[in-house]
Scaffold this motif. Sequence first.
Motif, PDB file in Angstrom:
ATOM      1  N   MET A 105       0.879  -1.172   0.000  1.00 53.36           N
ATOM      2  CA  MET A 105       0.000   0.000   0.000  1.00 53.36           C
ATOM      3  C   MET A 105       0.914   1.218   0.000  1.00 53.36           C
ATOM      4  N   LEU A 106       0.761   2.039  -1.011  1.00 51.68           N
ATOM      5  CA  LEU A 106       1.609   3.221  -1.166  1.00 51.68           C
ATOM      6  C   LEU A 106       0.752   4.476  -1.065  1.00 51.68           C
ATOM      7  N   VAL A 107       1.253   5.480  -0.365  1.00 51.09           N
ATOM      8  CA  VAL A 107       0.552   6.760  -0.242  1.00 51.09           C
ATOM      9  C   VAL A 107       1.512   7.853  -0.703  1.00 51.09           C
ATOM     10  N   PHE A 108       1.100   8.558  -1.750  1.00 51.02           N
ATOM     11  CA  PHE A 108       1.937   9.600  -2.339  1.00 51.02           C
ATOM     12  C   PHE A 108       1.375  10.985  -2.033  1.00 51.02           C
ATOM     13  N   SER A 109       2.249  11.972  -2.034  1.00 51.27           N
ATOM     14  CA  SER A 109       1.866  13.356  -1.814  1.00 51.27           C
ATOM     15  C   SER A 109       1.075  13.873  -3.014  1.00 51.27           C
ATOM     16  N   VAL A 110       0.071  14.708  -2.730  1.00 51.03           N
ATOM     17  CA  VAL A 110      -0.689  15.341  -3.814  1.00 51.03           C
ATOM     18  C   VAL A 110      -0.488  16.862  -3.828  1.00 51.03           C
ATOM     19  N   LYS A 111       0.500  17.347  -3.062  1.00 50.38           N
ATOM     20  CA  LYS A 111       0.712  18.802  -3.008  1.00 50.38           C
ATOM     21  C   LYS A 111       1.185  19.366  -4.351  1.00 50.38           C
ATOM     22  N   ASP A 112       1.816  18.539  -5.188  1.00 40.94           N
ATOM     23  CA  ASP A 112       2.243  18.979  -6.523  1.00 40.94           C
ATOM     24  C   ASP A 112       1.278  18.506  -7.607  1.00 40.94           C
ATOM     25  N   GLY A 113       0.108  18.024  -7.206  1.00 44.22           N
ATOM     26  CA  GLY A 113      -0.903  17.584  -8.164  1.00 44.22           C
ATOM     27  C   GLY A 113      -0.978  16.070  -8.285  1.00 44.22           C
ATOM     28  N   GLU A 126      -1.194  14.413 -11.004  1.00 39.10           N
ATOM     29  CA  GLU A 126      -0.397  13.917 -12.135  1.00 39.10           C
ATOM     30  C   GLU A 126       0.971  13.439 -11.653  1.00 39.10           C
ATOM     31  N   LYS A 127       1.573  14.202 -10.740  1.00 40.43           N
ATOM     32  CA  LYS A 127       2.891  13.819 -10.209  1.00 40.43           C
ATOM     33  C   LYS A 127       2.769  12.543  -9.374  1.00 40.43           C
ATOM     34  N   ALA A 128       1.687  12.428  -8.606  1.00 40.47           N
ATOM     35  CA  ALA A 128       1.456  11.225  -7.800  1.00 40.47           C
ATOM     36  C   ALA A 128       1.263  10.013  -8.700  1.00 40.47           C
ATOM     37  N   THR A 129       0.526  10.190  -9.787  1.00 47.28           N
ATOM     38  CA  THR A 129       0.313   9.095 -10.746  1.00 47.28           C
ATOM     39  C   THR A 129       1.629   8.686 -11.395  1.00 47.28           C
ATOM     40  N   ALA A 130       2.468   9.662 -11.708  1.00 49.89           N
ATOM     41  CA  ALA A 130       3.782   9.374 -12.305  1.00 49.89           C
ATOM     42  C   ALA A 130       4.649   8.563 -11.337  1.00 49.89           C
ATOM     43  N   LEU A 131       4.605   8.908 -10.050  1.00 52.30           N
ATOM     44  CA  LEU A 131       5.354   8.156  -9.042  1.00 52.30           C
ATOM     45  C   LEU A 131       4.826   6.725  -8.940  1.00 52.30           C
ATOM     46  N   ALA A 132       3.507   6.574  -8.943  1.00 54.89           N
ATOM     47  CA  ALA A 132       2.898   5.247  -8.877  1.00 54.89           C
ATOM     48  C   ALA A 132       3.341   4.404 -10.070  1.00 54.89           C
ATOM     49  N   GLY A 138      -3.778  12.253   0.581  1.00 54.16           N
ATOM     50  CA  GLY A 138      -2.754  11.446  -0.070  1.00 54.16           C
ATOM     51  C   GLY A 138      -3.344  10.692  -1.238  1.00 54.16           C
ATOM     52  N   PHE A 139      -2.493  10.232  -2.127  1.00 55.18           N
ATOM     53  CA  PHE A 139      -2.896   9.464  -3.308  1.00 55.18           C
ATOM     54  C   PHE A 139      -2.541   8.005  -3.035  1.00 55.18           C
ATOM     55  N   TYR A 140      -3.560   7.158  -2.937  1.00 52.83           N
ATOM     56  CA  TYR A 140      -3.379   5.759  -2.532  1.00 52.83           C
ATOM     57  C   TYR A 140      -3.312   4.807  -3.720  1.00 52.83           C
ATOM     58  N   VAL A 141      -2.391   3.842  -3.625  1.00 50.38           N
ATOM     59  CA  VAL A 141      -2.276   2.778  -4.632  1.00 50.38           C
ATOM     60  C   VAL A 141      -2.024   1.464  -3.892  1.00 50.38           C
ATOM     61  N   LYS A 146      11.810   4.666   0.358  1.00 47.43           N
ATOM     62  CA  LYS A 146      12.310   5.539   1.431  1.00 47.43           C
ATOM     63  C   LYS A 146      13.048   6.764   0.900  1.00 47.43           C
ATOM     64  N   ILE A 147      13.755   6.624  -0.210  1.00 45.05           N
ATOM     65  CA  ILE A 147      14.573   7.729  -0.713  1.00 45.05           C
ATOM     66  C   ILE A 147      13.876   8.576  -1.779  1.00 45.05           C
ATOM     67  N   THR A 148      12.645   8.213  -2.134  1.00 40.11           N
ATOM     68  CA  THR A 148      11.929   8.953  -3.173  1.00 40.11           C
ATOM     69  C   THR A 148      11.087  10.057  -2.559  1.00 40.11           C
ATOM     70  N   GLU A 149      11.323  11.279  -3.017  1.00 37.93           N
ATOM     71  CA  GLU A 149      10.538  12.405  -2.533  1.00 37.93           C
ATOM     72  C   GLU A 149       9.126  12.290  -3.093  1.00 37.93           C
ATOM     73  N   GLY A 150       8.136  12.552  -2.254  1.00 36.83           N
ATOM     74  CA  GLY A 150       6.747  12.448  -2.694  1.00 36.83           C
ATOM     75  C   GLY A 150       6.050  11.212  -2.151  1.00 36.83           C
ATOM     76  N   VAL A 151       6.810  10.294  -1.538  1.00 44.90           N
ATOM     77  CA  VAL A 151       6.215   9.119  -0.899  1.00 44.90           C
ATOM     78  C   VAL A 151       5.947   9.490   0.561  1.00 44.90           C
ATOM     79  N   LEU A 152       4.666   9.541   0.929  1.00 45.35           N
ATOM     80  CA  LEU A 152       4.319   9.901   2.302  1.00 45.35           C
ATOM     81  C   LEU A 152       4.449   8.699   3.238  1.00 45.35           C
ATOM     82  N   ARG A 153       3.847   7.570   2.837  1.00 43.59           N
ATOM     83  CA  ARG A 153       3.882   6.348   3.641  1.00 43.59           C
ATOM     84  C   ARG A 153       3.798   5.140   2.720  1.00 43.59           C
ATOM     85  N   PHE A 154       4.278   4.015   3.233  1.00 45.57           N
ATOM     86  CA  PHE A 154       4.099   2.759   2.508  1.00 45.57           C
ATOM     87  C   PHE A 154       4.091   1.612   3.496  1.00 45.57           C
ATOM     88  N   LEU A 155       3.449   0.528   3.094  1.00 44.85           N
ATOM     89  CA  LEU A 155       3.458  -0.709   3.867  1.00 44.85           C
ATOM     90  C   LEU A 155       3.564  -1.831   2.863  1.00 44.85           C
TER      91      LEU A 155
END
Length: 95
Positions: A9-17, A19-25, A59-62, A81-90
Amino acid sequence: MEERKYEAMLVFSVKDGEEKATALADKFKELIEKNGKIENYDVWGKRKLAYLINDEPEGFYVLINYTAKPDFPVEFERNLKITEGVLRFLNIVEE
């Protein structure tokens, strides 16, 4: 080594939109595809967090279910852990 089933379960930041969260996913989806096989890829999208993380209320959940060799999750989590924009993961092993 025998492959095992995992659930991430990945949670990405949506502060930059979104689209950026989808790109990270997509980036992490490609990483898994190179090292294993995706069973299920479920984008939950933007949701309210239970509490603020880095002063962000959403957050943007995947959710990803995949199979891979036992040594892959260590590298996968290191990248998260080292990727900016990842808020939490399990990332857990499915029994």
